[in-house]
Design a protein around this motif. Structure first.
Motif, PDB file in Angstrom:
ATOM      1  N   GLN A 114       0.813  -1.301   0.005  1.00 32.02           N
ATOM      2  CA  GLN A 114      -0.151   0.137  -0.087  1.00 32.02           C
ATOM      3  C   GLN A 114       0.792   1.130  -0.133  1.00 32.02           C
ATOM      4  N   GLY A 115       0.324   2.228  -0.761  1.00 31.62           N
ATOM      5  CA  GLY A 115       1.123   3.618  -0.873  1.00 31.62           C
ATOM      6  C   GLY A 115       1.766   3.923  -2.275  1.00 31.62           C
ATOM      7  N   ALA A 116       2.952   4.380  -2.193  1.00 28.77           N
ATOM      8  CA  ALA A 116       3.581   4.908  -3.644  1.00 28.77           C
ATOM      9  C   ALA A 116       4.796   4.411  -3.473  1.00 28.77           C
ATOM     10  N   GLU A 117       5.715   4.612  -4.542  1.00 24.10           N
ATOM     11  CA  GLU A 117       6.866   4.200  -4.456  1.00 24.10           C
ATOM     12  C   GLU A 117       7.650   4.911  -3.506  1.00 24.10           C
ATOM     13  N   GLY A 118       8.548   4.277  -2.534  1.00 24.48           N
ATOM     14  CA  GLY A 118       9.269   5.041  -1.624  1.00 24.48           C
ATOM     15  C   GLY A 118       8.657   4.778  -0.291  1.00 24.48           C
ATOM     16  N   ALA A 119       7.589   4.481  -0.259  1.00 28.04           N
ATOM     17  CA  ALA A 119       6.737   4.134   0.956  1.00 28.04           C
ATOM     18  C   ALA A 119       7.665   3.087   1.942  1.00 28.04           C
ATOM     19  N   TYR A 120       7.427   3.332   3.221  1.00 29.09           N
ATOM     20  CA  TYR A 120       8.286   2.336   4.112  1.00 29.09           C
ATOM     21  C   TYR A 120       7.823   0.902   3.780  1.00 29.09           C
ATOM     22  N   SER A 121       6.427   0.552   3.362  1.00 30.33           N
ATOM     23  CA  SER A 121       5.950  -0.583   3.005  1.00 30.33           C
ATOM     24  C   SER A 121       6.834  -1.147   1.966  1.00 30.33           C
ATOM     25  N   GLN A 122       7.257  -0.271   1.011  1.00 29.95           N
ATOM     26  CA  GLN A 122       8.065  -0.756  -0.206  1.00 29.95           C
ATOM     27  C   GLN A 122       9.372  -1.284   0.634  1.00 29.95           C
ATOM     28  N   ALA A 123      10.030  -0.420   1.348  1.00 30.39           N
ATOM     29  CA  ALA A 123      11.218  -0.984   2.094  1.00 30.39           C
ATOM     30  C   ALA A 123      11.013  -2.067   2.768  1.00 30.39           C
ATOM     31  N   ALA A 124      10.142  -2.343   3.419  1.00 29.30           N
ATOM     32  CA  ALA A 124       9.901  -3.646   3.948  1.00 29.30           C
ATOM     33  C   ALA A 124       9.598  -4.886   3.252  1.00 29.30           C
ATOM     34  N   MET A 125       8.958  -4.586   2.082  1.00 23.48           N
ATOM     35  CA  MET A 125       8.837  -5.753   1.040  1.00 23.48           C
ATOM     36  C   MET A 125      10.320  -5.838   0.585  1.00 23.48           C
ATOM     37  N   MET A 126      11.016  -5.047   0.145  1.00 26.61           N
ATOM     38  CA  MET A 126      12.339  -5.277  -0.492  1.00 26.61           C
ATOM     39  C   MET A 126      13.307  -5.931   0.514  1.00 26.61           C
ATOM     40  N   THR A 127      13.348  -5.886   1.807  1.00 29.63           N
ATOM     41  CA  THR A 127      14.084  -6.139   2.882  1.00 29.63           C
ATOM     42  C   THR A 127      13.577  -7.838   3.149  1.00 29.63           C
ATOM     43  N   TYR A 128      12.428  -8.201   3.006  1.00 30.68           N
ATOM     44  CA  TYR A 128      11.680  -9.389   2.920  1.00 30.68           C
ATOM     45  C   TYR A 128      12.005 -10.286   1.538  1.00 30.68           C
ATOM     46  N   PHE A 129      11.661  -9.890   0.593  1.00 32.76           N
ATOM     47  CA  PHE A 129      11.406 -10.570  -0.656  1.00 32.76           C
ATOM     48  C   PHE A 129      12.732 -10.117  -1.535  1.00 32.76           C
ATOM     49  N   GLY A 130      13.425  -9.056  -1.209  1.00 32.38           N
ATOM     50  CA  GLY A 130      14.654  -8.769  -2.018  1.00 32.38           C
ATOM     51  C   GLY A 130      14.354  -7.812  -3.155  1.00 32.38           C
ATOM     52  N   ASP A 131      15.322  -7.164  -3.522  1.00 33.52           N
ATOM     53  CA  ASP A 131      15.159  -5.842  -4.531  1.00 33.52           C
ATOM     54  C   ASP A 131      14.668  -6.283  -5.810  1.00 33.52           C
ATOM     55  N   ALA A 132      14.774  -7.551  -6.156  1.00 38.94           N
ATOM     56  CA  ALA A 132      14.281  -7.880  -7.625  1.00 38.94           C
ATOM     57  C   ALA A 132      12.858  -8.365  -7.642  1.00 38.94           C
ATOM     58  N   VAL A 133      12.283  -8.102  -6.446  1.00 38.92           N
ATOM     59  CA  VAL A 133      10.855  -8.641  -6.302  1.00 38.92           C
ATOM     60  C   VAL A 133       9.870  -7.886  -7.223  1.00 38.92           C
ATOM     61  N   ASP A 134       8.988  -8.811  -8.107  1.00 38.96           N
ATOM     62  CA  ASP A 134       7.935  -8.388  -8.829  1.00 38.96           C
ATOM     63  C   ASP A 134       6.930  -7.854  -8.015  1.00 38.96           C
ATOM     64  N   SER A 135       6.648  -6.567  -8.010  1.00 40.10           N
ATOM     65  CA  SER A 135       5.586  -5.754  -7.071  1.00 40.10           C
ATOM     66  C   SER A 135       4.790  -4.680  -7.721  1.00 40.10           C
ATOM     67  N   PHE A 136       3.646  -4.431  -7.217  1.00 37.68           N
ATOM     68  CA  PHE A 136       3.013  -3.167  -7.562  1.00 37.68           C
ATOM     69  C   PHE A 136       2.159  -2.595  -6.584  1.00 37.68           C
ATOM     70  N   HIS A 137       2.067  -1.412  -6.376  1.00 40.09           N
ATOM     71  CA  HIS A 137       1.251  -0.846  -5.191  1.00 40.09           C
ATOM     72  C   HIS A 137      -0.148  -0.239  -5.396  1.00 40.09           C
ATOM     73  N   VAL A 138      -0.919  -0.073  -4.576  1.00 39.40           N
ATOM     74  CA  VAL A 138      -2.426   0.167  -4.557  1.00 39.40           C
ATOM     75  C   VAL A 138      -2.326   1.287  -3.440  1.00 39.40           C
ATOM     76  N   ASP A 139      -3.655   2.153  -3.679  1.00 37.24           N
ATOM     77  CA  ASP A 139      -4.040   3.246  -2.657  1.00 37.24           C
ATOM     78  C   ASP A 139      -4.387   3.001  -1.128  1.00 37.24           C
ATOM     79  N   SER A 140      -4.867   1.753  -0.944  1.00 35.37           N
ATOM     80  CA  SER A 140      -5.519   1.623   0.406  1.00 35.37           C
ATOM     81  C   SER A 140      -5.074   0.218   0.794  1.00 35.37           C
TER      82      SER A 140
END
Length: 374
Positions: A114-140
């Protein structure tokens, strides 16, 4: 009166109580065997209420009446726990509809945050899954839960608790609403930065944008400046807005990760007043799975709105020697002054002690749900 003699009398009575307790539990074992053969349920609320009402009439004052009621509630509770244990051993009904796996299949997984590029959620995702993770973000948060519920994503990364701001209550409610389950967690240290456009200085700033919690967590620093504070849905959205508009008078409070993504300048680092501020993120999927080495179980349940109901639910953890690490409550929609409880405790769904506790809770609580083992 001789205190020593009085204590000797009490010791003698206590020995009788212990002997009678063991005799009663032996009969409870026989009752369990009968219920196994006939398929009767262990918990008979009406029978227990009738029993409590009867034993109270055998006392001679109000104090003893309350004491006997509490004593027999405990005795009957122990009897039920013994019966649950025997039932699980003899019928295999301790099994749970969750599949243990050696590891999560994340290699080709698609992950939503949830959020936009640069959100803490994205940082958590990349820490857990790795920088090359296939991802997308949503508003809520709801959009993220819907994405895995519908299958457009395999996992979602969601913030559930901040060490200073507390729980993210909406996530708790969504875990009840959706058939999605926690399979992992990631803790990220939160270090808020004041971000401005290239060339901006602190003296240029007039307006600051960020999520309300981030503004609150940076309140001491902001109090030293006469800046207008404007709430945004997400820190990353705030950083994106400042970068897009290119106004030197505007700044965003977000992580350094967001500053790099949007090309913003760090005007001040670590402006949140707590140096130990961290956010716990959960990894959620729509599959009923758990890692075989998982060590934490999350559940939720409802209890009757009456005295002692929560106490009796928690006794299942005590009896099975399970360590509770967290308990939260959320109001139940359309039921005034009634609450749903969320509990985290140490254990694995394959453990017999966990199975026994969950079986007792399922029998005696309202709408108990396992939220995950991770």
């Amino acid at each position: 009166m001789d205190l020593r003699k009085l204590r000797e009398q009490i010791d003698g009575i206590d020995e009788q109580i212990v002997a009678l307790y063991e005799k009663r539990m032996d009969i409870s074992r026989q009752v369990a065997e009968y219920k196994i053969e006939t398929g009767k349920k262990v918990f008979d609320r009406q029978r227990e209420q009738e029993k409590l009402a009867r034993v109270k009439t055998l006392t001679h004052n109000e104090f003893n009446s309350h004491g006997v009621e509490e004593l027999f509630e405990q005795i009957m509770s122990m009897s039920r726990k013994l019966q649950y244990q025997l039932l699980a051993e003899k019928t295999g009904m301790g099994r749970l509809p969750f599949i243990g796996v050696d590891e999560l299949d994340t290699k080709k997984a698609r992950v939503v945050f949830q959020g936009a590029e640069g959100a803490y959620s994205q940082a958590a995702m990349m820490t857990y899954f790795g920088d090359a993770v296939d991802s997308f973000h949503v508003d809520s948060f709801r959009d993220a839960m819907s994405a895995i519920d519908e299958g457009s994503a395999d996992f979602a990364v969601l913030p559930i608790e901040n060490s200073t701001a507390g729980i993210v209550s909406e996530i708790y409610d969504l875990l009840v609403e959706f058939e999605n389950y926690i399979v992992g967690e990631q803790i990220i240290k939160i270090e808020h930065c004041l971000l401005g456009v290239p060339g901006a200085e602190l003296s240029d700033i007039k307006r600051v944008y960020s999520h309300p919690q981030s503004l609150m967590q940076s309140a001491r620093y902001l109090a030293d400046h006469d800046w207008q504070q404007i709430s945004m849905q997400n820190n990353a959205f705030a950083a994106a807005k400042v970068a897009k508009e290119g106004d030197k008078t505007q700044a965003a409070i977000a992580g350094e990760h967001a500053g790099k993504i949007y090309g913003l300048k760090v005007l001040k680092k670590g402006i949140n007043h707590s140096g130990s501020n961290s956010t716990r993120f959960i990894i959620v999927t729509n599959q009923k799975i758990f890692r075989k080495d998982a060590g934490k179980v999350s559940i939720c349940f409802e209890v009757a709105h009456e005295s002692g109901s929560l106490y009796h639910m928690l006794s299942h953890f005590i009896y099975n020697n399970l360590n509770l690490t967290k308990i939260e409550s959320r109001p139940i929609e359309d039921r005034n002054w009634e609450y749903r409880f969320f509990v985290d405790f140490e254990g694995n769904l394959a453990d017999s002690s966990v199975k026994n506790a969950l079986r007792g809770l399922r029998e005696e609580a309202r709408n108990m749900k396992i939220l995950g083992n991770y």
